[in-house]
Design a protein around this motif. Structure first.
Motif, short mmCIF file in Angstrom:
data_model
loop_
_atom_site.label_atom_id
_atom_site.label_comp_id
_atom_site.label_asym_id
_atom_site.label_seq_id
_atom_site.Cartn_x
_atom_site.Cartn_y
_atom_site.Cartn_z
N GLY A 30 0.82 -1.22 0.00
CA GLY A 30 0.00 0.00 0.00
C GLY A 30 0.84 1.26 0.00
O GLY A 30 0.54 2.22 -0.72
N MET A 31 1.91 1.26 0.80
CA MET A 31 2.78 2.44 0.86
C MET A 31 3.55 2.62 -0.44
O MET A 31 3.81 3.75 -0.87
N LEU A 32 3.91 1.51 -1.10
CA LEU A 32 4.61 1.61 -2.38
C LEU A 32 3.70 2.24 -3.43
O LEU A 32 4.13 3.10 -4.21
N SER A 33 2.44 1.83 -3.47
CA SER A 33 1.52 2.40 -4.46
C SER A 33 1.31 3.88 -4.24
O SER A 33 1.08 4.64 -5.19
N ALA A 34 1.42 4.32 -2.98
CA ALA A 34 1.25 5.75 -2.67
C ALA A 34 2.57 6.50 -2.68
O ALA A 34 2.58 7.73 -2.58
N GLY A 35 3.68 5.77 -2.76
CA GLY A 35 4.99 6.42 -2.76
C GLY A 35 5.39 6.99 -1.41
O GLY A 35 6.13 7.96 -1.35
#
Length: 356
Positions: free
Chosen positions: A157-162
């Motif tokens: 999830g954090m990767l998709s949001a950067g």
């Protein structure tokens, strides 16, 4: 990590051991953001920075010890730490730094290659253990299957949001305010800067855009101007009508658009498209008279006042710039201020935190 990845890959090719110190959390006016990294190898060579010089000596010593013991360390540095000029942050902020041996890093070579190539990957760190999370697979372990699953979901999830930061999970993966603290660091492709108009100012913007970490594209409909000889530092050159290129390329919330053509036959159709994108910044060059005429044409084309309010025009901050290089600094300063909510005013006389 992105700014030191080439050096780390070179160290790996030489077979050198090293430790990586990463800022995992900050408070107050800290000089570097979470994710900032410094590495020390077995020869004593250093890459990167965690504080801009305030605590690098102490972190260097910690990294040497970590290389010897192969055990991770976590340290907090603030202005109250003993002699502030020696091991503290004289700016008044506080940082927390995780120092890990390189062999604790999951699939280190593949992670470094992904960071270098701009492919998305996230790392999850817990003391001497790490997960590496790609969009399609996971490597490594934090020592507990439940914790691994929860950390993988959190990292995805954090990767998709950067986003990068500390997350609290229970010892077996359940979400809690206490128990286990993991540090998730996301690596996304560099944000895009698209510069329209192959003029001298565009060459200076391409150089400063690369310096700021953007993937820079220069676009112009005129092949005689959009040449590699004129723009050696651009990552990409496109010979196409600007509005057609913008319609066909990817623009996200991190993208900045610099429209330097100041010619209505290019500007108006380009800005009609640009104002429909989620671009973070849309700056347009031209005199106030040129911009007034441009706004009139855009209104006649049906562009709303709310959309027009997104334009930064005339482009850049008032620095008294004259040369293309000075103008590029003024534009870059406005882009940075837009990204971080800066006022653009001199720090002298302001009471706001220096580093946000």
């Amino acid at each position: 990590m992105r700014d030191i990845v080439d050096g780390l890959i070179a160290w790996r090719a030489e077979g050198l051991a090293f430790a990586v110190a990463t800022v995992v959390r900050t408070w107050s006016s800290a000089p570097r953001q979470p994710g900032s990294a410094m590495a020390v190898n077995e020869r004593g060579e250093v890459l990167g920075s965690v504080s801009g010089g305030c605590v690098e000596g102490a972190v260097y010593a910690a990294a040497e010890e970590v290389m010897q013991t192969r055990k991770a360390q976590q340290h907090t540095y603030g202005v109250s730490d003993g002699d502030a000029f020696e091991v503290g942050l004289t700016c008044g902020g506080t940082i927390e730094v995780l120092v890990q041996p390189w062999d604790a890093l999951a699939d280190v070579d593949e992670v470094l290659a992904a960071v270098k190539d701009g492919r998305p990957v996230a790392t999850v760190s817990l003391d001497n253990k790490q997960l590496a999370v790609w969009p399609t697979r996971v490597a490594g372990s934090l020592g507990d299957p439940g914790l691994d699953r929860a950390a993988e979901q959190q990292a995805a999830g954090m990767l998709s949001a950067g986003t990068t930061g500390v997350v609290h999970l229970g010892a077996h993966g359940e979400q809690r305010l206490t128990a286990v603290e993991i540090f998730v660091q996301s690596y996304l492709p560099p944000p895009r800067m698209i510069v329209f108009g192959a003029i001298d100012f565009a060459g200076a913007m391409a150089r400063i855009g690369g310096f700021l970490g953007y993937h820079v594209t220069v676009c112009d409909a005129r092949p005689v101007f959009a040449t590699r000889k004129r723009f050696p530092s651009a990552d990409e050159l496109v010979v196409q009508w600007p509005h057609r290129y913008l319609e066909s390329t990817e623009v996200d919330e991190r993208t900045v658009l610099c429209v330097l053509t100041h010619d209505p036959k290019f500007d108006v159709p380009l800005l009609e498209v640009a104002l429909r994108t989620p671009a973070r910044y849309i700056g347009v060059m031209g005199s106030r008279r040129t911009h007034s005429d441009r706004m009139r044409r855009l209104r006649e084309a049906g562009v709303s006042e709310a959309a027009l309010a997104r334009l930064s025009a005339p482009i850049g901050l008032d620095l008294g710039a004259r040369t293309p290089e000075e103008t590029a600094v003024a534009i870059a300063a406005e882009i940075v201020a837009t990204a971080w909510g800066g006022s653009g005013l001199p720090l002298t006389g302001l009471d706001a935190p220096i580093h946000g």
